[in-house]
Write a protein that holds these residues in place. Sequence first.
Motif, PDB file in Angstrom:
ATOM      1  N   UNK A 156      90.318  72.586  80.204  1.00  0.00           N
ATOM      2  CA  UNK A 156      89.278  71.552  80.216  1.00  0.00           C
ATOM      3  C   UNK A 156      89.133  70.872  78.865  1.00  0.00           C
ATOM      4  N   UNK A 157      89.601  71.510  77.806  1.00  0.00           N
ATOM      5  CA  UNK A 157      89.514  70.909  76.477  1.00  0.00           C
ATOM      6  C   UNK A 157      90.209  69.560  76.400  1.00  0.00           C
ATOM      7  N   UNK A 158      91.231  69.356  77.222  1.00  0.00           N
ATOM      8  CA  UNK A 158      91.939  68.067  77.236  1.00  0.00           C
ATOM      9  C   UNK A 158      90.998  66.942  77.641  1.00  0.00           C
ATOM     10  N   UNK A 159      90.237  67.166  78.708  1.00  0.00           N
ATOM     11  CA  UNK A 159      89.284  66.157  79.166  1.00  0.00           C
ATOM     12  C   UNK A 159      88.126  66.009  78.184  1.00  0.00           C
ATOM     13  N   UNK A 160      87.667  67.113  77.632  1.00  0.00           N
ATOM     14  CA  UNK A 160      86.516  67.066  76.736  1.00  0.00           C
ATOM     15  C   UNK A 160      86.831  66.330  75.432  1.00  0.00           C
ATOM     16  N   UNK A 161      88.076  66.383  74.987  1.00  0.00           N
ATOM     17  CA  UNK A 161      88.463  65.599  73.815  1.00  0.00           C
ATOM     18  C   UNK A 161      88.370  64.106  74.113  1.00  0.00           C
ATOM     19  N   UNK A 162      88.741  63.720  75.336  1.00  0.00           N
ATOM     20  CA  UNK A 162      88.608  62.317  75.716  1.00  0.00           C
ATOM     21  C   UNK A 162      87.138  61.911  75.809  1.00  0.00           C
ATOM     22  N   UNK A 163      86.297  62.821  76.320  1.00  0.00           N
ATOM     23  CA  UNK A 163      84.864  62.548  76.391  1.00  0.00           C
ATOM     24  C   UNK A 163      84.300  62.274  75.001  1.00  0.00           C
ATOM     25  N   UNK A 164      84.681  63.112  74.041  1.00  0.00           N
ATOM     26  CA  UNK A 164      84.201  62.955  72.671  1.00  0.00           C
ATOM     27  C   UNK A 164      84.687  61.638  72.078  1.00  0.00           C
ATOM     28  N   UNK A 165      85.965  61.305  72.338  1.00  0.00           N
ATOM     29  CA  UNK A 165      86.523  60.054  71.802  1.00  0.00           C
ATOM     30  C   UNK A 165      85.807  58.842  72.387  1.00  0.00           C
ATOM     31  N   UNK A 166      85.463  58.884  73.670  1.00  0.00           N
ATOM     32  CA  UNK A 166      84.740  57.762  74.287  1.00  0.00           C
ATOM     33  C   UNK A 166      83.348  57.623  73.696  1.00  0.00           C
ATOM     34  N   UNK A 167      82.721  58.752  73.393  1.00  0.00           N
ATOM     35  CA  UNK A 167      81.406  58.699  72.759  1.00  0.00           C
ATOM     36  C   UNK A 167      81.479  57.978  71.421  1.00  0.00           C
ATOM     37  N   UNK A 168      82.520  58.261  70.661  1.00  0.00           N
ATOM     38  CA  UNK A 168      82.659  57.626  69.346  1.00  0.00           C
ATOM     39  C   UNK A 168      83.037  56.158  69.465  1.00  0.00           C
ATOM     40  N   UNK A 169      83.868  55.838  70.460  1.00  0.00           N
ATOM     41  CA  UNK A 169      84.336  54.469  70.628  1.00  0.00           C
ATOM     42  C   UNK A 169      83.274  53.568  71.266  1.00  0.00           C
ATOM     43  N   UNK A 170      82.633  54.052  72.309  1.00  0.00           N
ATOM     44  CA  UNK A 170      81.722  53.229  73.102  1.00  0.00           C
ATOM     45  C   UNK A 170      80.248  53.501  72.809  1.00  0.00           C
ATOM     46  N   UNK A 171      79.986  54.551  72.037  1.00  0.00           N
ATOM     47  CA  UNK A 171      78.607  54.959  71.805  1.00  0.00           C
ATOM     48  C   UNK A 171      78.203  56.014  72.825  1.00  0.00           C
ATOM     49  N   UNK A 172      77.384  56.960  72.409  1.00  0.00           N
ATOM     50  CA  UNK A 172      76.993  58.040  73.316  1.00  0.00           C
ATOM     51  C   UNK A 172      76.080  57.555  74.423  1.00  0.00           C
ATOM     52  N   UNK A 173      76.088  58.272  75.526  1.00  0.00           N
ATOM     53  CA  UNK A 173      75.166  57.993  76.606  1.00  0.00           C
ATOM     54  C   UNK A 173      73.830  58.648  76.268  1.00  0.00           C
ATOM     55  N   UNK A 174      72.821  57.859  76.122  1.00  0.00           N
ATOM     56  CA  UNK A 174      71.502  58.338  75.716  1.00  0.00           C
ATOM     57  C   UNK A 174      70.699  58.680  76.970  1.00  0.00           C
ATOM     58  N   UNK A 175      70.828  59.927  77.434  1.00  0.00           N
ATOM     59  CA  UNK A 175      70.160  60.348  78.657  1.00  0.00           C
ATOM     60  C   UNK A 175      69.297  61.578  78.376  1.00  0.00           C
ATOM     61  N   UNK A 176      68.152  61.645  79.043  1.00  0.00           N
ATOM     62  CA  UNK A 176      67.252  62.781  78.851  1.00  0.00           C
ATOM     63  C   UNK A 176      67.784  64.041  79.507  1.00  0.00           C
ATOM     64  N   UNK A 177      68.501  63.872  80.600  1.00  0.00           N
ATOM     65  CA  UNK A 177      69.025  65.030  81.331  1.00  0.00           C
ATOM     66  C   UNK A 177      70.472  64.761  81.718  1.00  0.00           C
ATOM     67  N   UNK A 178      71.265  65.830  81.752  1.00  0.00           N
ATOM     68  CA  UNK A 178      72.636  65.727  82.229  1.00  0.00           C
ATOM     69  C   UNK A 178      72.808  66.719  83.374  1.00  0.00           C
ATOM     70  N   UNK A 179      73.352  66.233  84.486  1.00  0.00           N
ATOM     71  CA  UNK A 179      73.600  67.059  85.658  1.00  0.00           C
ATOM     72  C   UNK A 179      75.089  67.354  85.769  1.00  0.00           C
ATOM     73  N   UNK A 180      75.403  68.475  86.378  1.00  0.00           N
ATOM     74  CA  UNK A 180      76.797  68.857  86.550  1.00  0.00           C
ATOM     75  C   UNK A 180      77.524  67.853  87.430  1.00  0.00           C
ATOM     76  N   UNK A 181      78.785  67.631  87.121  1.00  0.00           N
ATOM     77  CA  UNK A 181      79.684  66.837  87.954  1.00  0.00           C
ATOM     78  C   UNK A 181      80.655  67.792  88.641  1.00  0.00           C
ATOM     79  N   UNK A 182      81.454  67.261  89.556  1.00  0.00           N
ATOM     80  CA  UNK A 182      82.470  68.095  90.182  1.00  0.00           C
ATOM     81  C   UNK A 182      83.457  68.616  89.138  1.00  0.00           C
TER      82      UNK A 182
END
Length: 219
Positions: free
Chosen positions: A133-159
């Motif tokens: 899963x680290x492969x996907x999570x590295x992309x998640x982190x990169x998108x946060x830096x590139x596009x800005x983080x998602x500012x949400x009060x709560x995060x729910x599990x995805x599939x």
Amino acid sequence: MEEQHRTFLQQMVDRPANSAWIGVASPDCLIGKHPFKTYRRDGTVVTFLDKPISEVFVWKPEREGWAPELWVAPERSNYRPLYAKFLSVYWPGADINEVRNHIDHIFPKDPGALGGLSHVRLLAIPTRSNVSAGTLEKQMKARNKLLGPRDKLTRLATLYSLGKATGYVGYRELDTLEGRRTIAAGIMQSIRNAGASAEEITESGLDEELLVDRLSDLR
């Protein structure tokens, strides 16, 4: 692990809505005390040992058969010993090393911290699926830096989150549509193998197609 994972699966397919929470901007978001009045059903926040809630807390479900959850601040390190203590309190005699596992955040801590989350949920995850899963999570982190983080009060599990917990391995070719479709199909099968029924995880293909789309923009 089995009780924790079964609870996670049941929360994910809960009705009327997903109740598998994995990140919050404040513990108040769980109990309706935040100004925006977010509220998580069927449980309460309790302290853990002598730790301040700002560092760690336990979500204690009120539904019969649902397992307690350990939540920590994203910046906290060395949380395996903490999880071992959590097991000793709620599952006396349990051995954290009985099966190979990593104690990790269901929602990655770096995107969580970037997005202003105060706490993320911990889970014992099969070692191979957590590394994969680290492969996907590295992309998640990169998108946060590139596009800005998602500012949400709560995060729910995805599939994707559930696939990580149920042992899915194989995040190759995330950058191609065909690769994402292969990954989505594999995650769905992993979830079914973990015990999800056809009624819970639709066989129509809709959830799988949504997952294909989420794999390209999750952050």
